[in-house]
Write a protein that holds these residues in place. Structure first.
Motif, short mmCIF file in Angstrom:
data_model
loop_
_atom_site.label_atom_id
_atom_site.label_comp_id
_atom_site.label_asym_id
_atom_site.label_seq_id
_atom_site.Cartn_x
_atom_site.Cartn_y
_atom_site.Cartn_z
N TRP A 108 0.84 -1.21 0.00
CA TRP A 108 0.00 0.00 0.00
C TRP A 108 0.87 1.25 0.00
CZ3 TRP A 108 0.24 3.62 3.91
CH2 TRP A 108 -0.65 4.69 3.79
N PHE A 109 1.92 1.26 0.82
CA PHE A 109 2.80 2.41 0.92
C PHE A 109 3.51 2.66 -0.41
CE2 PHE A 109 6.95 4.33 2.08
CZ PHE A 109 6.47 5.52 2.58
N VAL A 110 4.04 1.61 -1.02
CA VAL A 110 4.73 1.75 -2.31
C VAL A 110 3.76 2.25 -3.38
CG1 VAL A 110 5.94 0.50 -4.14
CG2 VAL A 110 6.53 0.09 -1.74
N ALA A 111 2.55 1.69 -3.41
CA ALA A 111 1.55 2.14 -4.39
C ALA A 111 1.20 3.61 -4.16
CB ALA A 111 0.30 1.28 -4.31
N SER A 112 1.13 4.04 -2.91
CA SER A 112 0.85 5.44 -2.59
C SER A 112 1.98 6.35 -3.10
CB SER A 112 0.67 5.64 -1.09
OG SER A 112 -0.44 4.93 -0.63
N LEU A 113 3.22 5.91 -2.91
CA LEU A 113 4.36 6.68 -3.42
C LEU A 113 4.31 6.77 -4.94
CD1 LEU A 113 7.34 5.36 -1.26
CD2 LEU A 113 6.20 7.57 -1.08
N GLU A 114 3.99 5.66 -5.59
CA GLU A 114 3.91 5.67 -7.06
C GLU A 114 2.84 6.64 -7.55
OE1 GLU A 114 3.21 1.53 -7.81
OE2 GLU A 114 5.35 1.06 -7.91
N ARG A 115 1.68 6.64 -6.90
CA ARG A 115 0.61 7.56 -7.30
C ARG A 115 1.04 9.01 -7.09
NH1 ARG A 115 -2.48 3.57 -4.83
NH2 ARG A 115 -2.61 4.78 -2.90
N ALA A 116 1.70 9.28 -5.98
CA ALA A 116 2.15 10.66 -5.69
C ALA A 116 3.18 11.12 -6.71
CB ALA A 116 2.71 10.73 -4.27
N MET A 117 4.11 10.23 -7.07
CA MET A 117 5.13 10.60 -8.04
C MET A 117 4.51 10.81 -9.42
SD MET A 117 8.47 8.35 -6.98
CE MET A 117 7.61 6.81 -6.71
N ALA A 118 3.59 9.95 -9.82
CA ALA A 118 2.93 10.11 -11.11
C ALA A 118 2.15 11.41 -11.17
CB ALA A 118 2.01 8.91 -11.38
N ALA A 119 1.47 11.75 -10.09
CA ALA A 119 0.71 13.00 -10.04
C ALA A 119 1.63 14.21 -10.13
CB ALA A 119 -0.14 13.06 -8.77
N ALA A 120 2.76 14.14 -9.43
CA ALA A 120 3.72 15.26 -9.47
C ALA A 120 4.27 15.43 -10.89
CB ALA A 120 4.85 15.02 -8.48
N LEU A 121 4.65 14.32 -11.52
CA LEU A 121 5.20 14.40 -12.88
C LEU A 121 4.14 14.89 -13.87
CD1 LEU A 121 7.33 11.15 -12.89
CD2 LEU A 121 8.17 13.51 -12.82
N ALA A 122 2.89 14.45 -13.71
CA ALA A 122 1.82 14.90 -14.59
C ALA A 122 1.63 16.41 -14.46
CB ALA A 122 0.52 14.18 -14.25
N GLY A 123 1.80 16.93 -13.24
CA GLY A 123 1.68 18.35 -13.02
C GLY A 123 2.74 19.16 -13.76
N TRP A 124 3.90 18.54 -14.00
CA TRP A 124 4.97 19.20 -14.73
C TRP A 124 4.93 18.90 -16.21
CZ3 TRP A 124 8.20 17.10 -10.27
CH2 TRP A 124 8.27 18.05 -9.26
N GLY A 125 3.93 18.09 -16.62
CA GLY A 125 3.80 17.73 -18.03
C GLY A 125 4.80 16.71 -18.46
#
Length: 125
Positions: A108-125
């Motif tokens: 769960w923790f690793v999946a949460s980190l992955e979602r957070a990183m993907a969201a951050a990268l999407a925010g930067w395009g």
């Protein structure tokens, strides 16, 4: 957060084990280690002999380390310019954990980190 520059993979495995024990004992707080490795392929528990295109000697002759790891997954490349983040976090009491007191939900923790990183990268395009 601790920025460590470029560090050998084996050195960081040892450091993570020591810091995880210190975290579990309550001697240090949660940590995030940020670094890069010299060229290294890690072979996880699910790695198979054919996962690397060449034998280990071929890679070593070119300055690429091969390191076996008990972590999940197969082959992973780490190298210069690639930011590696190693969280050292006490997950007890964080999020919805399994009912058994001796277990935490690392997936769960690793999946949460992955979602957070993907969201951050999407925010930067």
């Amino acid at each position: 957060m601790i920025r460590l520059g470029r560090r050998e993979y084996a050195e960081m495995v040892e450091a993570q084990e020591r810091l995880a024990a210190e975290r579990l004992a309550g001697d240090v707080g949660d940590l995030l280690l940020l670094l890069e490795h010299p060229p290294t392929y890690t072979l996880g528990r699910r790695s198979e002999p054919g996962d690397l295109l060449h034998g280990p000697e071929w890679y070593r002759a070119r300055g690429v380390e091969i390191a076996e790891t008990p972590r999940g997954g197969k082959v992973t490349y780490h190298g210069p310019g690639q930011l590696v983040a190693y969280p050292i976090v006490d997950l007890r009491g964080v999020g919805d954990q399994p009912a058994r007191a001796d277990r935490v939900d690392v997936a769960w923790f690793v999946a949460s980190l992955e979602r957070a990183m993907a969201a951050a990268l999407a925010g930067w395009g």
